[in-house]
Design a protein around this motif. Structure first.
Motif, short mmCIF file in Angstrom:
data_model
loop_
_atom_site.label_atom_id
_atom_site.label_comp_id
_atom_site.label_asym_id
_atom_site.label_seq_id
_atom_site.Cartn_x
_atom_site.Cartn_y
_atom_site.Cartn_z
N ARG A 18 0.85 -1.18 0.00
CA ARG A 18 0.00 0.00 0.00
C ARG A 18 0.89 1.23 0.00
N ARG A 19 0.38 2.29 -0.60
CA ARG A 19 1.10 3.54 -0.62
C ARG A 19 1.00 4.21 0.74
N GLY A 20 1.96 5.08 1.02
CA GLY A 20 1.93 5.80 2.27
C GLY A 20 2.90 5.23 3.28
N PRO A 21 2.90 5.82 4.48
CA PRO A 21 3.83 5.37 5.52
C PRO A 21 3.53 3.95 6.00
N LYS A 22 4.54 3.26 6.50
CA LYS A 22 4.38 1.91 6.98
C LYS A 22 3.50 1.91 8.23
N PRO A 23 2.46 1.08 8.26
CA PRO A 23 1.54 1.07 9.41
C PRO A 23 2.23 0.52 10.66
N GLN A 24 1.70 0.92 11.83
CA GLN A 24 2.26 0.47 13.10
C GLN A 24 2.00 -1.02 13.33
N ASN A 26 0.15 -4.83 11.52
CA ASN A 26 -0.29 -5.50 10.31
C ASN A 26 -1.26 -6.61 10.70
N ARG A 27 -1.77 -7.30 9.69
CA ARG A 27 -2.76 -8.35 9.94
C ARG A 27 -2.20 -9.44 10.84
N GLY A 28 -0.97 -9.84 10.58
CA GLY A 28 -0.38 -10.91 11.37
C GLY A 28 -0.24 -10.57 12.84
N ARG A 29 0.19 -9.34 13.13
CA ARG A 29 0.37 -8.95 14.53
C ARG A 29 -0.97 -8.86 15.26
N ILE A 30 -1.99 -8.41 14.55
CA ILE A 30 -3.32 -8.31 15.15
C ILE A 30 -3.85 -9.70 15.51
N GLU A 54 -3.66 -4.18 23.39
CA GLU A 54 -2.53 -5.13 23.39
C GLU A 54 -1.44 -4.70 22.42
N VAL A 55 -1.83 -4.22 21.24
CA VAL A 55 -0.83 -3.85 20.23
C VAL A 55 -0.53 -2.36 20.24
N GLU A 56 -1.16 -1.64 21.16
CA GLU A 56 -0.87 -0.23 21.40
C GLU A 56 -1.18 0.66 20.20
N MET A 60 -9.67 1.99 15.75
CA MET A 60 -9.92 2.27 14.33
C MET A 60 -8.74 1.85 13.47
N ALA A 61 -7.54 1.86 14.02
CA ALA A 61 -6.36 1.45 13.24
C ALA A 61 -6.44 -0.02 12.87
N LEU A 62 -7.10 -0.83 13.70
CA LEU A 62 -7.23 -2.25 13.41
C LEU A 62 -8.11 -2.49 12.19
N TYR A 63 -9.14 -1.67 12.04
CA TYR A 63 -10.10 -1.89 10.95
C TYR A 63 -9.50 -1.61 9.57
#
Length: 229
Positions: A18-24, A26-30, A54-56, A60-63
């Protein structure tokens, strides 16, 4: 999310850039965090809000990675089951190995047995288990539908034993069983058959004994069907 869309989600590639900054996160960590919570407190405790803590990150960031609860459970099943086992040899040995591997996975993640019940979209990981089980039965003179029904029967037995007794019995469960045995002794005249049955398993690992007994009877029944042909 509609079932068809959920199915596509489970089969999608999460590594798509995905374009843009690297997210804090990802799907695997969630999913890893969700499984950690579910293992210790049950699957209901693995809410999006709890996972966010748990992932700090914010809820909304999870969605941005997982649209909702159904998708989360689907991914948890995929990761929780792990890779399908390798099967080889005669059909009864392969099917026994398949069942033992399923028992190990479900006992490691006790919430899995209930999550697997009911109609729902199936991901590639779970389907890999079905493929492995069918491969174990490939040399058995059964129809394709009979092989699948045999897997369903074996899988139901494994889930039932894990749900009812647990493969790794806790101290609380052992104490409860000891108390029941003591009560049966006090009421042996009222429940003589139950007293006899429970006494016969008092020195054994009841969960393992029930698992082995049921699986042996299922395999014997399939063998009898094959021999009848």
């Amino acid at each position: 999310m509609p079932k068809d869309t959920l199915l596509e989600f489970l089969w999608s590639d999460p590594k798509t850039s995905r374009r843009g900054p690297k997210p804090q996160v990802n799907r695997g960590r969630i999913v890893e965090a969700a499984i950690k919570i579910a293992d210790s407190e049950g699957i209901d405790a693995a809410s999006m809000q709890r996972i966010a803590v748990e992932v700090e990150v914010t809820k909304m960031a999870l969605y941005r990675h997982i649209p909702g609860r159904s998708e989360l459970i689907g991914l948890m099943i995929e990761v929780g089951l792990g890779p399908a086992p390798a099967v080889a040899g005669p059909w009864h040995e392969g099917l026994r190995n398949w069942a033992d591997a399923m028992e190990t996975a479900l006992s490691r993640h006790r919430w899995l047995s209930s999550a697997l019940v009911g109609p729902r979209p199936i991901g590639p990981g779970e389907l890999g288990w079905t493929e492995a089980g069918l491969d174990a039965l490939s040399d058995a003179p059964l129809s394709a539908s009979e092989r699948l029904d045999t897997l369903v029967l074996v899988g139901s037995h494994v889930r039932g034993i894990v749900e009812q007794n647990g493969v790794h019995t806790t101290a609380t469960e052992r104490a409860s069983g000891a108390r029941l045995t003591a009560l049966l002794r006090e009421h042996r005249e009222e429940f003589p058959l139950s007293m006899e049955a429970y006494s016969g398993t008092a020195t054994a690992d009841t969960a393992d004994q029930a698992y082995d007994y049921g699986l042996q009877r299922i395999l014997a029944g399939v063998a009898a069907l094959i021999e009848s042909r």
